[in-house]
Design a protein around this motif. Structure first.
Motif, mmCIF file in Angstrom:
data_model
loop_
_atom_site.group_PDB
_atom_site.id
_atom_site.type_symbol
_atom_site.label_atom_id
_atom_site.label_comp_id
_atom_site.label_asym_id
_atom_site.label_seq_id
_atom_site.Cartn_x
_atom_site.Cartn_y
_atom_site.Cartn_z
ATOM 1 N N CYS A 185 0.815 -1.219 0.000
ATOM 2 C CA CYS A 185 0.000 0.000 0.000
ATOM 3 C C CYS A 185 0.853 1.275 0.000
ATOM 4 O O CYS A 185 0.313 2.379 0.090
ATOM 5 N N ASN A 186 2.176 1.114 -0.093
ATOM 6 C CA ASN A 186 3.092 2.263 -0.086
ATOM 7 C C ASN A 186 2.977 3.109 1.180
ATOM 8 O O ASN A 186 3.059 4.340 1.134
ATOM 9 N N ARG A 187 2.846 2.423 2.333
ATOM 10 C CA ARG A 187 2.696 3.160 3.579
ATOM 11 C C ARG A 187 3.994 3.189 4.380
ATOM 12 O O ARG A 187 4.743 2.194 4.401
ATOM 13 N N PRO A 188 4.292 4.294 5.067
ATOM 14 C CA PRO A 188 5.446 4.354 5.972
ATOM 15 C C PRO A 188 5.302 3.318 7.089
ATOM 16 O O PRO A 188 4.182 2.986 7.503
ATOM 17 N N ILE A 189 6.446 2.828 7.569
ATOM 18 C CA ILE A 189 6.458 1.766 8.579
ATOM 19 C C ILE A 189 7.488 2.094 9.654
ATOM 20 O O ILE A 189 8.591 2.546 9.349
ATOM 21 N N VAL A 190 7.115 1.846 10.906
ATOM 22 C CA VAL A 190 8.058 1.852 12.020
ATOM 23 C C VAL A 190 7.918 0.497 12.701
ATOM 24 O O VAL A 190 6.812 0.101 13.087
ATOM 25 N N THR A 221 2.641 11.986 1.913
ATOM 26 C CA THR A 221 2.060 11.201 0.827
ATOM 27 C C THR A 221 2.653 9.796 0.855
ATOM 28 O O THR A 221 3.481 9.462 1.698
ATOM 29 N N SER A 222 2.257 8.973 -0.076
ATOM 30 C CA SER A 222 2.714 7.593 -0.115
ATOM 31 C C SER A 222 4.214 7.515 -0.386
ATOM 32 O O SER A 222 4.800 8.373 -1.041
ATOM 33 N N ILE A 223 4.828 6.457 0.148
ATOM 34 C CA ILE A 223 6.217 6.172 -0.158
ATOM 35 C C ILE A 223 6.255 5.261 -1.383
ATOM 36 O O ILE A 223 5.223 4.811 -1.868
ATOM 37 N N ASN A 224 7.435 4.981 -1.882
ATOM 38 C CA ASN A 224 7.575 4.118 -3.060
ATOM 39 C C ASN A 224 8.080 2.750 -2.610
ATOM 40 O O ASN A 224 9.272 2.492 -2.600
ATOM 41 N N ALA A 225 7.163 1.878 -2.212
ATOM 42 C CA ALA A 225 7.556 0.595 -1.624
ATOM 43 C C ALA A 225 6.971 -0.613 -2.327
ATOM 44 O O ALA A 225 7.451 -1.724 -2.158
ATOM 45 N N SER A 226 5.932 -0.421 -3.118
ATOM 46 C CA SER A 226 5.209 -1.566 -3.668
ATOM 47 C C SER A 226 6.068 -2.439 -4.575
ATOM 48 O O SER A 226 5.814 -3.636 -4.719
#
Length: 253
Positions: A180-185, A224-229
């Protein structure tokens, strides 16, 4: 009851998920058993001995990460195959759209906690302690009793995913957040380090509340969204299913 069910159903293979289930399935010798180990069945000291027996009884073992494979893997009949992600369900949606569908306030900061608060190994106390240290009003949302479509909406609606687990195998919610291109901790457990790599907007943290709070503040900078997908495309359910099917074919020979 299990033996009677297997006799009546006559499966070519019994695929058990979790070490204790694998032990139970392996006690019958009618159909060959494939067991997938997910993490706590290997990481918890009071469960691991039983998982070891289950692994020996299985015709083939699947471990969802290299870390848990190294603990009880049996070289000649083991594979490392993470669980897949349904990329038709988990995909980026505009935050505004997701919040509208979930009736969430547009201006608030929302942190999605990647599990139920009451699960001890998920360590929600650390999440609450870190949230208390933030110099802003953030809402910590529990991930509980949601279908996958709702989880997709929540991931896209929240500012970031927070996982403070003491131990993990290969946490599914991390892969879903990446899709989902979401930031993660997240704490550095299971295969999270390998999953997020050097993805901008994703941070590993220690178990110190102030460090968790610091990483949350960094993640919140990504409006905004990150580029992770792209990192998750190899975990597509269709690719993972083929790997498991190949194991089935070898087991029934």
């Amino acid at each position: 009851r299990l033996r009677n069910k297997i006799k009546s159903f006559a499966p070519d293979i019994v695929h058990a998920h979790f070490g204790l289930s694998g032990l139970l399935a392996g006690l019958q010798r009618i159909s060959p058993v494939v067991t997938t180990f997910h993490g706590s069945d290997v990481n918890l000291s009071n469960v691991q001995p039983f998982s070891r027996i289950g692994a020996k009884l299985s015709k083939h073992n699947i471990f969802v990460s290299n870390k848990i494979y190294k603990k009880i893997g049996i070289n000649n009949k083991s594979s490392v195959i993470p669980c897949g992600v349904n990329l038709e369900i988990f995909y980026p949606i505009k935050m505004k759209t997701a919040r509208e569908k979930l009736n969430m306030e547009m201006e608030k900061k929302y942190i999605l906690f990647g599990s139920k608060f009451k699960r001890a190994e998920k360590n929600s106390a650390l999440a609450f302690s870190a949230n208390d240290l933030l110099e802003m009003d953030c809402v910590l949302i529990e991930l509980d009793n949601r279908n996958r479509e709702e989880v997709n909406l929540l991931l896209n609606a929240c500012n970031l995913l927070l996982l403070t687990s003491i131990s993990e195998g290969s946490p599914q919610v991390i892969k879903e957040a990446l899709a989902c291109n979401r930031p993660i901790v997240a704490t550095d457990v299971g295969d999270i380090r390998e999953l997020i790599g050097n993805t901008e907007g994703c941070y590993l943290t220690s178990f110190a509340p102030d460090d968790v709070a610091k990483k949350i503040k960094l993640a919140l900078q990504f409006e905004t969204s990150i580029n992770a997908s792209e990192r998750i495309k190899d975990f597509d359910n269709n690719i993972i299913a083929k790997k498991i099917f190949n194991i089935y074919q070898r087991v029934i020979i």
